[in-house]
Write a protein that holds these residues in place. Structure first.
Motif, PDB file in Angstrom:
ATOM      1  N   ARG A  81       0.890  -1.162   0.000  1.00 16.18           N
ATOM      2  CA  ARG A  81       0.000   0.000   0.000  1.00 16.18           C
ATOM      3  C   ARG A  81       0.927   1.211   0.000  1.00 16.18           C
ATOM      4  O   ARG A  81       1.872   1.267   0.788  1.00 16.18           O
ATOM      5  CB  ARG A  81      -0.871  -0.010   1.248  1.00 16.18           C
ATOM      6  CG  ARG A  81      -1.886   1.115   1.304  1.00 16.18           C
ATOM      7  CD  ARG A  81      -2.773   0.963   2.539  1.00 16.18           C
ATOM      8  NE  ARG A  81      -3.671  -0.170   2.417  1.00 16.18           N
ATOM      9  CZ  ARG A  81      -4.939  -0.087   1.993  1.00 16.18           C
ATOM     10  NH1 ARG A  81      -5.452   1.068   1.672  1.00 16.18           N
ATOM     11  NH2 ARG A  81      -5.684  -1.162   1.915  1.00 16.18           N
ATOM     12  N   ARG A  82       0.653   2.170  -0.883  1.00 16.87           N
ATOM     13  CA  ARG A  82       1.523   3.333  -1.019  1.00 16.87           C
ATOM     14  C   ARG A  82       0.695   4.612  -0.942  1.00 16.87           C
ATOM     15  O   ARG A  82      -0.393   4.681  -1.488  1.00 16.87           O
ATOM     16  CB  ARG A  82       2.282   3.275  -2.352  1.00 16.87           C
ATOM     17  CG  ARG A  82       3.071   1.984  -2.482  1.00 16.87           C
ATOM     18  CD  ARG A  82       3.739   1.848  -3.817  1.00 16.87           C
ATOM     19  NE  ARG A  82       4.253   0.491  -3.983  1.00 16.87           N
ATOM     20  CZ  ARG A  82       4.905   0.083  -5.050  1.00 16.87           C
ATOM     21  NH1 ARG A  82       5.131   0.920  -6.049  1.00 16.87           N
ATOM     22  NH2 ARG A  82       5.329  -1.158  -5.129  1.00 16.87           N
ATOM     23  N   ARG A  83       1.264   5.610  -0.253  1.00 16.34           N
ATOM     24  CA  ARG A  83       0.579   6.888  -0.063  1.00 16.34           C
ATOM     25  C   ARG A  83       1.538   8.040  -0.340  1.00 16.34           C
ATOM     26  O   ARG A  83       2.684   8.009   0.101  1.00 16.34           O
ATOM     27  CB  ARG A  83       0.098   7.031   1.379  1.00 16.34           C
ATOM     28  CG  ARG A  83      -0.942   6.054   1.805  1.00 16.34           C
ATOM     29  CD  ARG A  83      -1.223   6.180   3.317  1.00 16.34           C
ATOM     30  NE  ARG A  83      -1.964   5.034   3.808  1.00 16.34           N
ATOM     31  CZ  ARG A  83      -1.423   3.911   4.248  1.00 16.34           C
ATOM     32  NH1 ARG A  83      -0.120   3.770   4.282  1.00 16.34           N
ATOM     33  NH2 ARG A  83      -2.167   2.917   4.666  1.00 16.34           N
ATOM     34  N   LEU A  84       1.028   9.041  -1.022  1.00 13.87           N
ATOM     35  CA  LEU A  84       1.778  10.281  -1.175  1.00 13.87           C
ATOM     36  C   LEU A  84       1.496  11.154   0.041  1.00 13.87           C
ATOM     37  O   LEU A  84       0.451  11.005   0.677  1.00 13.87           O
ATOM     38  CB  LEU A  84       1.382  10.997  -2.464  1.00 13.87           C
ATOM     39  CG  LEU A  84       1.869  10.315  -3.741  1.00 13.87           C
ATOM     40  CD1 LEU A  84       1.260  10.998  -4.960  1.00 13.87           C
ATOM     41  CD2 LEU A  84       3.383  10.345  -3.819  1.00 13.87           C
ATOM     42  N   PRO A  85       2.399  12.067   0.369  1.00 10.35           N
ATOM     43  CA  PRO A  85       2.178  12.918   1.546  1.00 10.35           C
ATOM     44  C   PRO A  85       0.897  13.744   1.421  1.00 10.35           C
ATOM     45  O   PRO A  85       0.424  14.026   0.319  1.00 10.35           O
ATOM     46  CB  PRO A  85       3.397  13.842   1.559  1.00 10.35           C
ATOM     47  CG  PRO A  85       4.389  13.232   0.648  1.00 10.35           C
ATOM     48  CD  PRO A  85       3.642  12.362  -0.304  1.00 10.35           C
ATOM     49  N   GLY A  86       0.364  14.130   2.564  1.00  4.88           N
ATOM     50  CA  GLY A  86      -0.816  14.989   2.584  1.00  4.88           C
ATOM     51  C   GLY A  86      -2.037  14.281   2.046  1.00  4.88           C
ATOM     52  O   GLY A  86      -2.361  13.176   2.448  1.00  4.88           O
ATOM     53  N   THR A  87      -2.694  14.910   1.107  1.00  2.00           N
ATOM     54  CA  THR A  87      -3.923  14.352   0.555  1.00  2.00           C
ATOM     55  C   THR A  87      -3.684  13.639  -0.768  1.00  2.00           C
ATOM     56  O   THR A  87      -4.621  13.443  -1.549  1.00  2.00           O
ATOM     57  CB  THR A  87      -4.963  15.467   0.347  1.00  2.00           C
ATOM     58  OG1 THR A  87      -4.409  16.443  -0.545  1.00  2.00           O
ATOM     59  CG2 THR A  87      -5.338  16.115   1.669  1.00  2.00           C
ATOM     60  N   GLY A  88      -2.450  13.247  -1.045  1.00  3.21           N
ATOM     61  CA  GLY A  88      -2.146  12.535  -2.284  1.00  3.21           C
ATOM     62  C   GLY A  88      -2.884  11.220  -2.368  1.00  3.21           C
ATOM     63  O   GLY A  88      -3.393  10.710  -1.370  1.00  3.21           O
ATOM     64  N   PRO A  89      -2.960  10.650  -3.566  1.00  6.57           N
ATOM     65  CA  PRO A  89      -3.713   9.404  -3.732  1.00  6.57           C
ATOM     66  C   PRO A  89      -3.058   8.228  -3.005  1.00  6.57           C
ATOM     67  O   PRO A  89      -1.856   8.206  -2.797  1.00  6.57           O
ATOM     68  CB  PRO A  89      -3.686   9.184  -5.246  1.00  6.57           C
ATOM     69  CG  PRO A  89      -2.477   9.918  -5.711  1.00  6.57           C
ATOM     70  CD  PRO A  89      -2.323  11.096  -4.794  1.00  6.57           C
ATOM     71  N   GLU A  90      -3.884   7.271  -2.649  1.00  9.80           N
ATOM     72  CA  GLU A  90      -3.421   6.033  -2.038  1.00  9.80           C
ATOM     73  C   GLU A  90      -3.610   4.935  -3.074  1.00  9.80           C
ATOM     74  O   GLU A  90      -4.656   4.860  -3.718  1.00  9.80           O
ATOM     75  CB  GLU A  90      -4.232   5.739  -0.787  1.00  9.80           C
ATOM     76  CG  GLU A  90      -3.792   4.494  -0.066  1.00  9.80           C
ATOM     77  CD  GLU A  90      -4.594   4.289   1.216  1.00  9.80           C
ATOM     78  OE1 GLU A  90      -4.232   3.371   1.957  1.00  9.80           O
ATOM     79  OE2 GLU A  90      -5.573   5.016   1.460  1.00  9.80           O
ATOM     80  N   ILE A  91      -2.593   4.100  -3.248  1.00 12.35           N
ATOM     81  CA  ILE A  91      -2.672   3.018  -4.220  1.00 12.35           C
ATOM     82  C   ILE A  91      -2.286   1.702  -3.564  1.00 12.35           C
ATOM     83  O   ILE A  91      -1.587   1.676  -2.563  1.00 12.35           O
ATOM     84  CB  ILE A  91      -1.767   3.271  -5.452  1.00 12.35           C
ATOM     85  CG1 ILE A  91      -0.299   3.428  -5.043  1.00 12.35           C
ATOM     86  CG2 ILE A  91      -2.249   4.479  -6.243  1.00 12.35           C
ATOM     87  CD1 ILE A  91       0.679   3.572  -6.199  1.00 12.35           C
ATOM     88  N   VAL A  92      -2.785   0.623  -4.154  1.00 14.03           N
ATOM     89  CA  VAL A  92      -2.369  -0.719  -3.769  1.00 14.03           C
ATOM     90  C   VAL A  92      -1.628  -1.282  -4.979  1.00 14.03           C
ATOM     91  O   VAL A  92      -2.076  -1.130  -6.121  1.00 14.03           O
ATOM     92  CB  VAL A  92      -3.577  -1.606  -3.392  1.00 14.03           C
ATOM     93  CG1 VAL A  92      -3.145  -3.035  -3.152  1.00 14.03           C
ATOM     94  CG2 VAL A  92      -4.266  -1.047  -2.168  1.00 14.03           C
ATOM     95  N   VAL A  93      -0.489  -1.906  -4.729  1.00 13.64           N
ATOM     96  CA  VAL A  93       0.379  -2.373  -5.804  1.00 13.64           C
ATOM     97  C   VAL A  93       0.753  -3.832  -5.567  1.00 13.64           C
ATOM     98  O   VAL A  93       1.021  -4.235  -4.442  1.00 13.64           O
ATOM     99  CB  VAL A  93       1.667  -1.517  -5.880  1.00 13.64           C
ATOM    100  CG1 VAL A  93       2.583  -1.995  -6.993  1.00 13.64           C
ATOM    101  CG2 VAL A  93       1.327  -0.045  -6.046  1.00 13.64           C
ATOM    102  N   VAL A  94       0.765  -4.598  -6.646  1.00 20.78           N
ATOM    103  CA  VAL A  94       1.301  -5.956  -6.614  1.00 20.78           C
ATOM    104  C   VAL A  94       2.447  -6.004  -7.612  1.00 20.78           C
ATOM    105  O   VAL A  94       2.274  -5.695  -8.798  1.00 20.78           O
ATOM    106  CB  VAL A  94       0.230  -7.013  -6.965  1.00 20.78           C
ATOM    107  CG1 VAL A  94       0.863  -8.398  -7.064  1.00 20.78           C
ATOM    108  CG2 VAL A  94      -0.888  -7.003  -5.943  1.00 20.78           C
TER     109      VAL A  94
END
Length: 129
Positions: A81-94
């Motif tokens: 699970r990856r997040r950009l700082p602040g209100t950036g998008p959250e993604i799930v990666v395989v």
């Protein structure tokens, strides 16, 4: 072999996630490494490392949480699970990584924005009986 391959990937990711520096990752990749992503042309080792540096570098500040790390023969699967700082998008990666001669030789990556996950399941709902 499976445990050794898992250790290769763990070592490559540990420094990258902790500091955003791609040097540890780079030393774990074969010279002819190829990265694949749906809808995009394959990337060379140099191209992919540049993209990773941009995404995870000290100025980008992406947070990465490894949820699963699985190995089978010469392949290692990383679910994160990856997040950009602040209100950036959250993604799930395989990521599926193929190990050859102690180095990561090839990688496949599937990315899904968390906010779109429910919408992406609509095709599945119609197939249930």
């Amino acid at each position: 072999m499976t445990i050794e391959n898992k250790t290769i990937v763990q070592r490559a990711l540990a420094g990258l996630i902790a500091t955003g520096d791609v040097d540890t990752l780079a030393s774990s990749l074969s010279n002819d490494f190829v990265h694949h992503r749906p809808g995009a042309a394959p990337s060379t080792r140099t191209e992919w490392l540049a993209a990773v540096q941009t995404a995870l570098g000290p100025t980008a500040g992406m947070q990465v949480e490894i949820l699963h790390l699985l190995a089978d023969s010469d392949h290692v699967v990383v679910h994160s699970r990856r997040r950009l700082p602040g209100t950036g998008p959250e993604i799930v990666v395989v990521d599926v990584l193929r190990i050859d001669n102690g180095l990561i030789a090839e990688g496949w990556e599937i990315i899904e924005p968390v906010a779109q996950a429910a919408a992406n399941l609509t095709w599945w709902e119609g197939t249930r009986h």
